[in-house]
Design a protein around this motif. Structure first.
Motif, PDB file in Angstrom:
ATOM      1  N   LEU A   1     -13.644 -15.944  -0.176  1.00 50.97           N
ATOM      2  CA  LEU A   1     -14.559 -16.411   0.863  1.00 50.97           C
ATOM      3  C   LEU A   1     -15.934 -16.717   0.289  1.00 50.97           C
ATOM      4  O   LEU A   1     -16.593 -17.683   0.705  1.00 50.97           O
ATOM      5  CB  LEU A   1     -14.672 -15.352   1.966  1.00 50.97           C
ATOM      6  N   ALA A   2     -16.351 -15.924  -0.683  1.00 49.80           N
ATOM      7  CA  ALA A   2     -17.624 -16.213  -1.357  1.00 49.80           C
ATOM      8  C   ALA A   2     -17.543 -17.537  -2.112  1.00 49.80           C
ATOM      9  O   ALA A   2     -18.493 -18.329  -2.097  1.00 49.80           O
ATOM     10  CB  ALA A   2     -17.974 -15.070  -2.313  1.00 49.80           C
ATOM     11  N   ALA A   3     -16.426 -17.771  -2.758  1.00 50.77           N
ATOM     12  CA  ALA A   3     -16.269 -18.974  -3.576  1.00 50.77           C
ATOM     13  C   ALA A   3     -16.420 -20.251  -2.766  1.00 50.77           C
ATOM     14  O   ALA A   3     -16.866 -21.281  -3.298  1.00 50.77           O
ATOM     15  CB  ALA A   3     -14.904 -18.958  -4.267  1.00 50.77           C
ATOM     16  N   THR A   4     -16.073 -20.198  -1.519  1.00 50.37           N
ATOM     17  CA  THR A   4     -16.112 -21.411  -0.699  1.00 50.37           C
ATOM     18  C   THR A   4     -17.477 -21.630  -0.047  1.00 50.37           C
ATOM     19  O   THR A   4     -17.640 -22.568   0.730  1.00 50.37           O
ATOM     20  CB  THR A   4     -14.992 -21.363   0.362  1.00 50.37           C
ATOM     21  N   GLN A   5     -18.468 -20.782  -0.405  1.00 50.71           N
ATOM     22  CA  GLN A   5     -19.788 -20.873   0.224  1.00 50.71           C
ATOM     23  C   GLN A   5     -20.929 -21.007  -0.788  1.00 50.71           C
ATOM     24  O   GLN A   5     -21.958 -20.347  -0.664  1.00 50.71           O
ATOM     25  CB  GLN A   5     -20.061 -19.624   1.068  1.00 50.71           C
ATOM     26  N   PRO A   6     -20.816 -21.856  -1.801  1.00 52.25           N
ATOM     27  CA  PRO A   6     -21.952 -21.994  -2.729  1.00 52.25           C
ATOM     28  C   PRO A   6     -23.137 -22.637  -2.029  1.00 52.25           C
ATOM     29  O   PRO A   6     -22.976 -23.520  -1.196  1.00 52.25           O
ATOM     30  CB  PRO A   6     -21.402 -22.899  -3.834  1.00 52.25           C
ATOM     31  N   VAL A   7     -24.340 -22.196  -2.369  1.00 50.74           N
ATOM     32  CA  VAL A   7     -25.543 -22.755  -1.743  1.00 50.74           C
ATOM     33  C   VAL A   7     -26.634 -22.876  -2.800  1.00 50.74           C
ATOM     34  O   VAL A   7     -26.796 -22.001  -3.645  1.00 50.74           O
ATOM     35  CB  VAL A   7     -26.023 -21.869  -0.572  1.00 50.74           C
TER      36      VAL A   7
ATOM     37  N   VAL B   1      -8.153 -14.452 -12.696  1.00 55.23           N
ATOM     38  CA  VAL B   1      -9.524 -13.981 -12.835  1.00 55.23           C
ATOM     39  C   VAL B   1      -9.996 -13.269 -11.573  1.00 55.23           C
ATOM     40  O   VAL B   1     -10.561 -12.171 -11.629  1.00 55.23           O
ATOM     41  CB  VAL B   1     -10.456 -15.157 -13.178  1.00 55.23           C
ATOM     42  N   THR B   2      -9.782 -13.885 -10.421  1.00 56.35           N
ATOM     43  CA  THR B   2     -10.255 -13.308  -9.166  1.00 56.35           C
ATOM     44  C   THR B   2      -9.626 -11.944  -8.924  1.00 56.35           C
ATOM     45  O   THR B   2     -10.321 -10.984  -8.549  1.00 56.35           O
ATOM     46  CB  THR B   2      -9.955 -14.257  -7.998  1.00 56.35           C
ATOM     47  N   ARG B   3      -8.339 -11.818  -9.148  1.00 53.94           N
ATOM     48  CA  ARG B   3      -7.666 -10.540  -8.911  1.00 53.94           C
ATOM     49  C   ARG B   3      -8.085  -9.477  -9.919  1.00 53.94           C
ATOM     50  O   ARG B   3      -8.273  -8.318  -9.554  1.00 53.94           O
ATOM     51  CB  ARG B   3      -6.144 -10.710  -8.921  1.00 53.94           C
ATOM     52  N   ILE B   4      -8.230  -9.864 -11.183  1.00 57.81           N
ATOM     53  CA  ILE B   4      -8.687  -8.890 -12.184  1.00 57.81           C
ATOM     54  C   ILE B   4     -10.052  -8.333 -11.798  1.00 57.81           C
ATOM     55  O   ILE B   4     -10.308  -7.117 -11.872  1.00 57.81           O
ATOM     56  CB  ILE B   4      -8.734  -9.549 -13.577  1.00 57.81           C
TER      57      ILE B   4
ATOM     58  N   SER C   1      -8.048 -15.586   2.234  1.00 59.35           N
ATOM     59  CA  SER C   1      -8.561 -16.727   1.473  1.00 59.35           C
ATOM     60  C   SER C   1      -7.589 -16.991   0.337  1.00 59.35           C
ATOM     61  O   SER C   1      -6.638 -16.229   0.131  1.00 59.35           O
ATOM     62  CB  SER C   1      -9.950 -16.418   0.909  1.00 59.35           C
ATOM     63  N   SER C   2      -7.849 -18.046  -0.410  1.00 65.14           N
ATOM     64  CA  SER C   2      -7.098 -18.254  -1.650  1.00 65.14           C
ATOM     65  C   SER C   2      -7.249 -17.022  -2.533  1.00 65.14           C
ATOM     66  O   SER C   2      -8.306 -16.394  -2.561  1.00 65.14           O
ATOM     67  CB  SER C   2      -7.629 -19.482  -2.397  1.00 65.14           C
ATOM     68  N   GLU C   3      -6.210 -16.699  -3.264  1.00 63.96           N
ATOM     69  CA  GLU C   3      -6.284 -15.546  -4.161  1.00 63.96           C
ATOM     70  C   GLU C   3      -6.755 -15.945  -5.550  1.00 63.96           C
ATOM     71  O   GLU C   3      -6.837 -15.106  -6.448  1.00 63.96           O
ATOM     72  CB  GLU C   3      -4.920 -14.845  -4.216  1.00 63.96           C
ATOM     73  N   GLN C   4      -7.100 -17.214  -5.709  1.00 67.60           N
ATOM     74  CA  GLN C   4      -7.637 -17.709  -6.985  1.00 67.60           C
ATOM     75  C   GLN C   4      -8.897 -18.533  -6.716  1.00 67.60           C
ATOM     76  O   GLN C   4      -9.094 -19.614  -7.260  1.00 67.60           O
ATOM     77  CB  GLN C   4      -6.581 -18.556  -7.706  1.00 67.60           C
ATOM     78  N   GLY C   5      -9.736 -17.986  -5.856  1.00 65.84           N
ATOM     79  CA  GLY C   5     -10.904 -18.729  -5.415  1.00 65.84           C
ATOM     80  C   GLY C   5     -11.851 -19.120  -6.529  1.00 65.84           C
ATOM     81  O   GLY C   5     -12.513 -20.159  -6.461  1.00 65.84           O
ATOM     82  N   ILE C   6     -11.903 -18.312  -7.578  1.00 62.84           N
ATOM     83  CA  ILE C   6     -12.801 -18.620  -8.687  1.00 62.84           C
ATOM     84  C   ILE C   6     -12.172 -19.609  -9.657  1.00 62.84           C
ATOM     85  O   ILE C   6     -12.767 -20.614 -10.034  1.00 62.84           O
ATOM     86  CB  ILE C   6     -13.200 -17.331  -9.435  1.00 62.84           C
ATOM     87  N   GLU C   7     -10.904 -19.348 -10.068  1.00 57.04           N
ATOM     88  CA  GLU C   7     -10.321 -20.048 -11.208  1.00 57.04           C
ATOM     89  C   GLU C   7      -9.312 -21.135 -10.871  1.00 57.04           C
ATOM     90  O   GLU C   7      -8.835 -21.840 -11.773  1.00 57.04           O
ATOM     91  CB  GLU C   7      -9.649 -19.030 -12.145  1.00 57.04           C
TER      92      GLU C   7
ATOM     93  N   GLN D   1      -6.777  -6.059  -2.505  1.00 57.83           N
ATOM     94  CA  GLN D   1      -6.402  -7.293  -1.823  1.00 57.83           C
ATOM     95  C   GLN D   1      -7.549  -7.845  -0.985  1.00 57.83           C
ATOM     96  O   GLN D   1      -7.844  -9.048  -1.015  1.00 57.83           O
ATOM     97  CB  GLN D   1      -5.180  -7.061  -0.934  1.00 57.83           C
ATOM     98  N   ARG D   2      -8.210  -6.961  -0.247  1.00 50.41           N
ATOM     99  CA  ARG D   2      -9.323  -7.432   0.574  1.00 50.41           C
ATOM    100  C   ARG D   2     -10.505  -7.880  -0.277  1.00 50.41           C
ATOM    101  O   ARG D   2     -11.238  -8.792   0.102  1.00 50.41           O
ATOM    102  CB  ARG D   2      -9.719  -6.349   1.581  1.00 50.41           C
ATOM    103  N   MET D   3     -10.665  -7.269  -1.432  1.00 53.57           N
ATOM    104  CA  MET D   3     -11.727  -7.719  -2.327  1.00 53.57           C
ATOM    105  C   MET D   3     -11.399  -9.114  -2.878  1.00 53.57           C
ATOM    106  O   MET D   3     -12.294  -9.950  -3.057  1.00 53.57           O
ATOM    107  CB  MET D   3     -11.922  -6.732  -3.473  1.00 53.57           C
ATOM    108  N   VAL D   4     -10.130  -9.388  -3.143  1.00 62.23           N
ATOM    109  CA  VAL D   4      -9.720 -10.739  -3.539  1.00 62.23           C
ATOM    110  C   VAL D   4     -10.116 -11.741  -2.469  1.00 62.23           C
ATOM    111  O   VAL D   4     -10.671 -12.815  -2.765  1.00 62.23           O
ATOM    112  CB  VAL D   4      -8.192 -10.797  -3.789  1.00 62.23           C
ATOM    113  N   TRP D   5      -9.847 -11.399  -1.217  1.00 62.03           N
ATOM    114  CA  TRP D   5     -10.203 -12.306  -0.130  1.00 62.03           C
ATOM    115  C   TRP D   5     -11.722 -12.467  -0.015  1.00 62.03           C
ATOM    116  O   TRP D   5     -12.211 -13.572   0.239  1.00 62.03           O
ATOM    117  CB  TRP D   5      -9.625 -11.791   1.188  1.00 62.03           C
ATOM    118  N   ALA D   6     -12.454 -11.376  -0.186  1.00 63.09           N
ATOM    119  CA  ALA D   6     -13.916 -11.460  -0.103  1.00 63.09           C
ATOM    120  C   ALA D   6     -14.466 -12.389  -1.182  1.00 63.09           C
ATOM    121  O   ALA D   6     -15.349 -13.220  -0.917  1.00 63.09           O
ATOM    122  CB  ALA D   6     -14.538 -10.073  -0.240  1.00 63.09           C
ATOM    123  N   LEU D   7     -13.944 -12.275  -2.396  1.00 62.85           N
ATOM    124  CA  LEU D   7     -14.390 -13.164  -3.474  1.00 62.85           C
ATOM    125  C   LEU D   7     -13.991 -14.609  -3.204  1.00 62.85           C
ATOM    126  O   LEU D   7     -14.733 -15.551  -3.514  1.00 62.85           O
ATOM    127  CB  LEU D   7     -13.822 -12.697  -4.812  1.00 62.85           C
TER     128      LEU D   7
END
Length: 465
Positions: free
Chosen positions: A202-208, A23-26, A243-249, A194-200
């Motif tokens: 990094l976002a996944a690990t920061q819920p607020v 999901v994250t990569r797509i 970051s993880s490449e599957q940060g969302i799923e 690839q960098r967008m995967v990492w950005a997502l």
């Protein structure tokens, strides 16, 4: 059972959940390739409406105590004066500007709402990318493309986990807004897949954001921090921070950790063809969106029958279940509290005929006439009542009964605010800060965003001297 179905409906133990497709990569691949030229005309126009509404809210609330406190507390720790605080003279570093402008845009609770998920989409996204646009000039077309993409990402992710994620107590604007901010900022920074995967990731690990904070200044902190965190994620990823490449799923990724329900097709399905921004709505009333039908109905009855508080015996409301869950405060003590009281809102709708920011001041919440009528309002849940509907019954002291059913509140997707409505709202919010001429110039600049060579010009126009 398919992998995607198992992921959406499987056991709550993340360790036993099968991984869905990437999901994250797509999502990252789509973001990296998406172009302004591919945006349909109606999507571009809704993007302009979203930006206009957001900017008006941010400028209009710039003098709110929550904004002033945040600036006073954090300005000693701010870096270079890179970006402006909208509606004010202060400038801060880009990350702090994103935080403060995000707070300002939400503190009136007057900003946009994606009704499917009750996400307030623009706050995290626009606050991040307008601050970034002051540091790294971008065209208005690129800015609008990033805004639309960011809104789409956060709302798609919200769709995938709503309502479980929200009902357990997460403030979904903060928890998904970080993805929208990261995606939009990453787009403006030119991140590859690839960098967008990492950005997502990094976002996944920061819920607020916790719903416990509703009715306090901290609610507005959530979209501000989401903007700041998302922008941070994109800046780190740009430099190669992994970051993880599957940060969302992933089994222990964002979706599995924060929700017991997941439908990943909502994230990856029809990318580039289904645009969630077309489901965005704009508030005519400065309070929680679920109260709007009750306000609408009460204002209509007031205007149709010339109602005054003294002649009313009682007001009975039949409401959607979420109304009392979110706005069941019977005795609010502050203006921010009042924004989450359907009882206060019904009372001011009858007495004042409106529910703008003045109706949610500390003084108005404590006004004896308002309190007296508020105490004569009852609300009961009707499980069959749609979210944007209400049944209002007003019983007068002489026994006469007046009724009003609202099936779609003004401001909903079914009864949207027009462009002229949004301009009037913008003017009401901005004119006390910038005056008539300055407000008119800023309004024109928002509608002309696509023609601007530097979108950051709007941020500079929105500052005071």
């Amino acid at each position: 059972m398919s992998t995607a179905t198992a992921a959406a409906h499987g056991p709550s133990d993340p360790a036993s959940v099968e991984l869905p497709p990437a999901v994250t990569r797509i999502l990252a691949r789509h973001l990296a390739a998406a172009r302004y030229e591919d945006l349909p005309a109606d999507v571009r126009h809704e993007g302009l409406r979203t930006f206009l509404n957001w900017l008006g809210c941010a400028v209009g609330s710039a003098r709110h105590e929550a904004v002033s406190i945040a600036i006073d507390a954090l300005s000693p720790f701010s870096g270079p004066a890179q970006a402006g605080i909208l509606g004010r003279a202060e400038r801060m570093d880009v990350l702090h500007a994103a935080l403060i402008n995000g707070i300002s845009s939400h503190v009136f609770d007057f900003d946009d709402t994606h009704l499917k998920t009750v996400i307030h989409p623009a706050g995290p996204v626009a606050s991040a990318i307008l601050a970034l646009a002051e540091l790294r000039p971008v065209s208005g077309r690129d800015f609008l493309n990033a805004l639309v993409l960011g809104v789409d990402v956060e709302c798609r992710i919200g769709n995938a986990v709503y309502p479980d994620h929200y009902h357990v107590g997460w403030h979904i604007t903060g928890t998904t807004g970080v993805f929208g901010a990261a995606a939009a900022a990453g787009k403006l920074l030119g991140l590859d897949e690839q960098r967008m995967v990492w950005a997502l990731g990094l976002a996944a690990t920061q819920p607020v954001g916790l719903r416990e904070m509703f009715g306090t200044m901290t609610k507005s902190f959530h979209p501000g921090r989401a903007a700041q965190n998302g922008l941070t994620a994109a800046l780190l990823a740009q430099r190669g921070y992994t970051s993880s490449e599957q940060g969302i799923e992933a089994k222990r990724g964002w979706a599995n950790v924060t929700s017991t329900h997941r439908n990943y097709d909502e994230i990856t399905g029809d990318l580039g063809r289904r645009n969630e921004i077309l489901l965005n709505s704009y508030k005519p009333f400065a309070c929680g969106i679920v109260i709007h039908p009750a306000i609408d109905g009460c204002v209509q009855l007031r205007n149709e029958h010339g109602l005054v508080a003294a002649e009313i015996e009682r007001i009975d409301l039949k409401v959607h279940p979420l109304v009392l869950e979110l706005t069941g405060k019977t005795a609010p003590k502050t203006g921010l509290d009042g924004k989450f009281s359907v009882y206060h809102s019904a009372a001011v709708a009858i007495i004042d005929g409106r529910a703008g920011e003045p109706q949610y001041s500390d003084e108005r919440v404590r006004d004896p006439e308002v309190v007296g009528l508020r105490d004569r309002v009852t609300a009961v849940i009707d499980p069959a009542m749609p979210a944007d509907a209400v049944a209002v019954t007003v019983t007068l002291k002489g026994g006469r009964v007046l009724q009003k059913r609202v099936d779609h509140a003004i401001g909903s997707v079914a009864r949207p605010m027009t462009d002229r409505d949004l301009e009037a709202k913008f003017t009401d919010l901005v004119q006390p800060v910038h005056g008539e001429a300055g407000t008119a110039a800023l309004l024109r600049a928002c509608w002309d965003l696509e023609a601007l060579a530097d979108a950051g010009d709007i941020a500079r126009m929105a500052q005071t001297r």
